[in-house]
Design a protein around this motif. Structure first.
Motif, PDB file in Angstrom:
ATOM      1  N   ILE A 283       0.692  -0.810   0.113  1.00  0.00           N
ATOM      2  CA  ILE A 283       0.079   0.109  -0.276  1.00  0.00           C
ATOM      3  C   ILE A 283       1.115   1.341  -0.083  1.00  0.00           C
ATOM      4  CG2 ILE A 283      -2.022   1.403   1.527  1.00  0.00           C
ATOM      5  CD1 ILE A 283      -2.468  -1.224   2.994  1.00  0.00           C
ATOM      6  N   LYS A 450     -12.198 -11.026  -3.352  1.00  0.00           N
ATOM      7  CA  LYS A 450     -10.889  -9.809  -2.655  1.00  0.00           C
ATOM      8  C   LYS A 450     -11.411  -8.712  -2.056  1.00  0.00           C
ATOM      9  CE  LYS A 450      -6.882 -13.355  -3.782  1.00  0.00           C
ATOM     10  NZ  LYS A 450      -5.712 -13.766  -4.303  1.00  0.00           N
ATOM     11  N   LYS A 452     -10.020  -4.747  -1.252  1.00  0.00           N
ATOM     12  CA  LYS A 452      -7.971  -3.872  -1.871  1.00  0.00           C
ATOM     13  C   LYS A 452      -8.193  -3.234   0.144  1.00  0.00           C
ATOM     14  CE  LYS A 452      -8.510  -3.153  -6.340  1.00  0.00           C
ATOM     15  NZ  LYS A 452      -8.960  -1.725  -7.343  1.00  0.00           N
ATOM     16  N   LYS A 454      -6.993  -0.878   2.098  1.00  0.00           N
ATOM     17  CA  LYS A 454      -6.940   0.885   1.203  1.00  0.00           C
ATOM     18  C   LYS A 454      -8.292   1.073   1.709  1.00  0.00           C
ATOM     19  CE  LYS A 454      -5.463   4.604  -0.416  1.00  0.00           C
ATOM     20  NZ  LYS A 454      -4.396   5.212  -2.005  1.00  0.00           N
ATOM     21  N   GLN A 455      -9.139   0.763   0.482  1.00  0.00           N
ATOM     22  CA  GLN A 455     -10.942   1.367   0.189  1.00  0.00           C
ATOM     23  C   GLN A 455     -11.186   0.536   1.393  1.00  0.00           C
ATOM     24  OE1 GLN A 455     -11.352  -0.197  -3.275  1.00  0.00           O
ATOM     25  NE2 GLN A 455     -10.616   0.835  -4.686  1.00  0.00           N
ATOM     26  N   HIS A 503      -3.842  -5.524   6.824  1.00  0.00           N
ATOM     27  CA  HIS A 503      -3.534  -7.002   5.745  1.00  0.00           C
ATOM     28  C   HIS A 503      -3.289  -8.381   6.532  1.00  0.00           C
ATOM     29  CE1 HIS A 503      -1.632  -7.123   2.252  1.00  0.00           C
ATOM     30  NE2 HIS A 503      -0.594  -8.384   2.613  1.00  0.00           N
ATOM     31  N   LYS A 507      -5.085 -10.667   4.414  1.00  0.00           N
ATOM     32  CA  LYS A 507      -4.250 -11.165   3.269  1.00  0.00           C
ATOM     33  C   LYS A 507      -3.184 -12.185   3.767  1.00  0.00           C
ATOM     34  CE  LYS A 507      -5.503  -7.949   0.118  1.00  0.00           C
ATOM     35  NZ  LYS A 507      -6.638  -8.258  -0.625  1.00  0.00           N
TER      36      LYS A 507
END
Length: 750
Positions: A283, A450, A452, A454-455, A503, A507
Motif C-alpha cells: 500500500i 478479494k 482492497k 486501503k479502500q 492486511h 491477506k
C-alpha cells in the motif's frame, strides 16, 4: 617501558604476518574457485549430469567462504585485536587469548590467533573479575580461572600502548574512547563494551527484551551488537534477511550505516516503520509528516490537542479491538456466502455448511483470504474426485439403459429411437459434466471477492453507521469527531498500524517481509498498537526493544510507561541502564536538572567519571550570525569536528540556516534525508537530534523559549544530552532553557 612490550610487538607482528599469508592464500583460492566455477558452468552446457551441478554449488559455497574470510580479515588488519585474557579452563592448560572483531585460527595447529568478541570465552573478558569464574557455552556452565586482562591501543597496525586491568568500567581504554570523536566512536565501541551492556547483548536470544536506557547509555550500541551476536550464535538457523532493525528515520539509518558491516553483519533489513509497512502491504501512501503535529503542539502548547485525541486513540489496543470487530463483520459476510452447496449439474459435490465450518473453525488460524484459497483447493480436490465418480456412475447407468433397450424392446424402430436418444443424451451430458467439473470450483469461489485493504479501511473511517456499530463505547460527539476528522483523505503515521493489522488478518504478510527477529530503536516513540500489529502480523515476539521514556517527545501519541509493553510481551526480559557514556559529568548535571522536573518517575542519569568544561551560557539578544560563527570557530580550534546547532522547532532551523548562509557561515541543515559527513556547522531541530551525538553542541533559543511543559522538557533534555564534550546555551536569558539557577554554568557575552 613495560617488560612485556617486546613480546607484545612480536605477537602483533606474528598475527599480521599470518593474516597476510591467509589473505594471499585466500586470493589464490578465490582465483582457483572462480576458474572451477567457470569450468562447471561450461560443463553444464553439454553434460547432462548432476555432478556438474554439485560441483558448481560446492565451488560457489567455497567461493563465498573464501571471500567472507578475505573481507573480514582485511577489515580488521589495521587493528587485529583490542584485548587479551590470560585464562585457564578447569582441567586444561593455561591460554593467552587475543580478542578482536573476528576469529582466526592457525590452519595446521588450530591455535586460536584471534578470538571473536562474540564467542562464549570472550564473555570472560567483558564480565569476569580476576580469579575463579564461570561462563555459559550452549546452555552448559564452564568454570576456570582468569589470571589477567590486558587492553591494547593499536592504530594502523602499530602497537601504541597496552595496560592490564581488572574491571573495564573506569579503565583508560574506555576513557580514551569516550574522549574520542563522535564520527568514529560507534564503530570502535566493541573494545569498550561494559559489563551491564554485555549482559543485555548476550541476554537469552530466544526471548524478547525491553531496555529502558538513559541518554548516552549505549542503547543503540547494544541493539547493533546484539544483532551481530545473534547472527554469530544463531546464524545456522536464521538468514540475515530475516532480521530487521526499525530505525526512527532515514537520517538515523545513515548515521549507523558503517557500524553493522564493521560488526560482520550484512544484508539485514534496515528501515523505518512507515517504509516497512508500505513495503509489506504493497500500500503506497502519501503520509503527512509525523513531526507536523509535534510542531503544532510545541508552538501552540498541549492544549492544541483536542480532548478526544484521535492520534492517541489510534495507538491504543482498544483501536485494535474495534478493527477486530470490523474483521469479524467482514468474516461473517463471507461466511453467509457458504449457505449454497457446491453442485455439478444436479449432483451435490460438497455441502456449504461443511465449507463454512472449515472457514470459521478449522482454518480460523489463517488470514481470511488464505482460508479462501485453501478452501478453493479443498473444493477443487473434491470436485476432481467426485466428478470421476459421477461420470463413472452415469456411464454405467447409460450402458445399463442402452442394454435394456437393446434387449427389452422388440420393435426395431422404437428400439433404435430409444437407444439413439440415450446415446445422444449421454454424449451431450458427459462432456458438459466434464466441462463443469473443470470450472465448478472457480465458479463457486468467484463470489468471494478479494478486498482492497486501503479502500476497506477508508470505508470504516468515513461511514457514520459503521463507526456507530463498531465503536458504541464512544459518545455521539466522539463518533462525530472521528467521522469529521476523516472526511478529507489524508494519511498519518497512526493509520499504518491499522492498515498493517488489517492486511495481516485478511491477506497475510508475504514470506519475504515476514521477519523472524525485530530490533527497534527509540521504542518509546511507538504506540502499543504499532507493536501489537507487528507482533501479530509477523507471528513472533522475538523483539529487542530499546528506548528512553525521558526522550519520549511523541508521548501525546505513543508510550508513556513500560508496564503495558511488558504485558504485551509477557516473555520479555526487562533491563535498565542508568550510566551515560556520552556526556561529561558537567553536561549531565545540567541535563539531570531537567530530567528531575519530568512527569515520569525516572532516576537521574549517572555519568561515567569523565570531566570536561562547564556548560557555557552565551548571552545574545537575537541571532547574530557573526557571533555564532565566532563561537563555531572557537569550538573547532579545540579539535572538534562534529558540531551541531540545535534549535527547538523545524521552522526555527530553516530560519537560522538561511540567516547563517547569508552571512557566509559554513552551515547545513539536517533533514531526515541528509547524509552524514563534511565539516559544516549542522543545524538540527530538536526532535531530529534524538539518537545522534556530536563532539560539541550549541543550543539556541531566541524568540521561542522552552516552556515548563511535558514535551518542551523532553525536547530540551534531548538537545542537552547530544553533546559529548562541550555544550553552549545561546539566548537572551538562562530562563529560556528552564534553568532556575546557574549552578555549574559559566556565563559570557560575545
Amino acid at each position: 617501558m613495560h617488560p612485556d612490550f617486546p613480546k607484545e610487538l612480536e605477537r602483533l607482528q606474528y598475527t599480521k604476518q599470518y593474516m597476510d599469508e591467509i589473505l594471499e592464500a585466500s586470493q589464490r583460492d578465490l582465483q582457483a574457485v572462480q576458474d572451477k566455477i567457470k569450468e562447471s558452468m561450461a560443463n553444464l552446457e553439454y553434460i547432462d549430469s548432476s555432478d556438474s551441478y554439485i560441483n558448481l554449488l560446492t565451488n560457489s559455497r567455497f567461493f563465498e567462504m573464501a571471500l567472507n574470510q578475505k573481507e573480514s580479515l582485511e577489515a580488521v588488519k589495521k587493528k587485529p585485536y583490542f584485548a587479551r585474557i590470560h585464562f585457564q579452563r578447569t582441567g586444561e592448560a593455561e591460554e593467552l587469548l587475543y580478542i578482536g572483531k573476528t576469529s582466526l585460527f592457525h590452519n595446521e595447529t588450530f591455535e586460536p590467533i584471534i578470538v571473536d568478541w562474540r564467542s562464549p570465552v570472550a564473555n570472560v573478558y567483558y564480565d569476569g573479575r580476576l580469579g575463579d569464574i564461570t561462563y555459559p557455552v550452549r546452555d552448559e556452565i564452564y568454570t576456570g580461572h582468569l589470571f589477567s586482562k590486558r587492553q591494547y591501543k593499536i592504530e594502523n597496525g602499530e602497537l601504541l600502548s597496552f595496560q592490564d586491568v581488572d574491571l573495564t568500567t573506569n579503565d583508560e581504554l574506555l576513557q580514551d574512547a569516550l574522549s574520542g570523536k563522535a564520527d568514529v566512536r560507534l564503530t570502535e565501541i566493541v573494545a569498550t563494551i561494559q559489563k551491564e551492556q554485555n549482559e543485555i547483548i548476550r541476554a537469552h536470544l530466544k526471548q524478547p527484551i525491553l531496555v529502558q536506557g538513559a541518554a548516552g547509555s549505549g542503547k543503540t550500541t547494544i541493539a547493533l551488537h546484539r544483532i551481530s551476536y545473534f547472527l554469530y550464535t544463531m546464524g545456522e538457523h536464521f538468514n540475515p534477511e530475516q532480521l530487521m532493525i526499525l530505525a526512527p528515520n532515514k537520517l538515523f539509518i545513515e548515521y549507523i550505516g558503517d557500524v553493522l558491516p564493521e560488526l560482520g553483519v550484512e544484508r539485514i533489513c534496515q528501515t523505518t516503520y512507515a517504509e516497512y509497512v508500505q513495503n509489506a502491504t504493497g500500500i503506497k501512501l502519501k503520509l503527512q509528516n509525523p513531526n507536523e503535529q509535534l510542531e503544532t503542539i510545541v508552538e501552540e502548547g498541549i492544549d492544541a490537542l483536542p480532548s478526544f485525541n484521535i492520534a492517541q486513540m489510534k495507538g491504543s489496543l482498544f483501536y485494535r479491538d474495534i478493527l477486530d470487530r470490523y474483521i469479524k463483520l467482514h468474516e461473517r459476510s463471507l461466511a453467509k456466502l457458504f449457505d449454497e452447496d457446491v453442485f455439478i449439474e444436479k449432483y451435490r459435490i460438497m455441502r456449504g455448511s461443511h465449507l463454512k465450518k472449515l472457514f470459521l473453525e478449522e482454518f480460523s488460524y489463517m488470514p481470511i483470504e488464505k482460508r479462501i484459497e485453501r478452501i478453493k483447493k479443498v473444493v477443487q480436490t473434491e470436485v476432481k474426485r467426485k466428478s470421476k465418480a459421477v461420470l463413472s456412475t452415469l456411464n454405467t447407468r447409460y450402458e445399463e439403459m442402452i442394454g435394456k433397450a437393446l434387449s427389452g424392446l422388440r420393435d426395431p424402430e422404437k428400439r433404435r429411437k430409444t437407444v439413439t436418444k440415450f446415446i445422444d443424451e449421454r454424449d451431450a451430458r458427459i462432456p458438459k459434466i466434464k466441462a463443469l467439473s473443470k470450472t465448478a470450483a472457480s465458479t463457486y469461489m468467484k463470489r468471494f471477492e478479494k478486498v482492497k485493504i486501503k479502500q476497506m479501511y477508508r470505508k470504516f473511517l468515513t461511514d457514520r453507521l459503521l463507526i456507530r456499530e463498531l465503536a458504541p463505547e464512544w459518545t455521539f460527539e466522539e463518533q462525530e469527531k472521528f467521522f469529521h476528522a476523516h472526511t478529507k483523505e489524508k494519511w498519518v503515521l497512526e493509520d499504518l498500524a491499522a492498515l498493517y493489522y488489517l492486511h495481516a488478518k485478511i491477506k497475510g504478510i508475504a514470506d519475504n517481509w515476514k521477519m523472524r527477529v525485530v530490533f527497534i530503536d527509540e521504542v518509546q516513540d511507538y504506540s502499543l498498537f504499532q507493536l501489537e500489529a507487528l507482533k501479530s502480523g509477523l507471528e513472533t515476539d522475538m523483539f529487542t526493544m530499546v528506548g528512553d521514556l525521558a526522550q519520549g517527545i511523541h508521548s501525546y501519541r505513543s508510550l508513556t510507561e513500560w508496564n503495558s509493553v511488558l504485558e504485551l510481551f509477557p516473555r520479555a526480559n526487562y533491563f535498565t541502564l542508568q550510566k551515560s557514556y556520552r556526556t561529561t559529568i558537567e553536561i549531565m548535571e545540567v541535563a539531570n536538572r531537567i530530567l528531575a522536573k519530568m512527569d515520569e518517575d525516572l532516576p537521574l542519569v549517572e555519568p561515567v567519571v569523565r570531566h570536561g568544561n562547564d556548560p557555557t551560557f552565551v548571552q545574545m539578544e537575537e541571532l547574530d550570525p557573526s557571533k555564532i560563527n565566532e563561537l563555531y570557530e572557537r569550538i573547532k580550534q579545540h579539535g572538534h569536528q562534529s558540531i551541531a546547532l540545535i534549535c527547538k522547532t523545524y521552522q526555527e532551523a530553516i530560519y537560522y540556516t538561511k540567516q547563517l548562509e547569508k552571512a557566509d557561515v559554513p552551515v547545513e541543515m539536517l533533514s531526515e534525508e541528509s547524509v552524514f559527513g563534511g565539516s559544516k556547522l549542522l543545524v538540527v531541530p530538536s526532535h531530529l537530534a534524538k539518537g545522534l551525538e556530536f563532539d560539541a553542541v550549541i543550543i539556541a533559543a531566541f524568540e521561542t523559549p522552552y516552556f515548563p511543559t511535558t514535551i518542551d522538557r523532553k525536547l530540551l533534555y534531548v538537545a542537552l544530552t547530544r553533546a559529548m564534550h562541550e555544550l553552549y546555551l545561546v539566548g537572551p536569558r538562562e530562563e529560556m532553557f528552564l534553568l532556575d539557577d546557574t549552578r555549574g554554568i559559566v556565563s559570557e557575552t560575545l
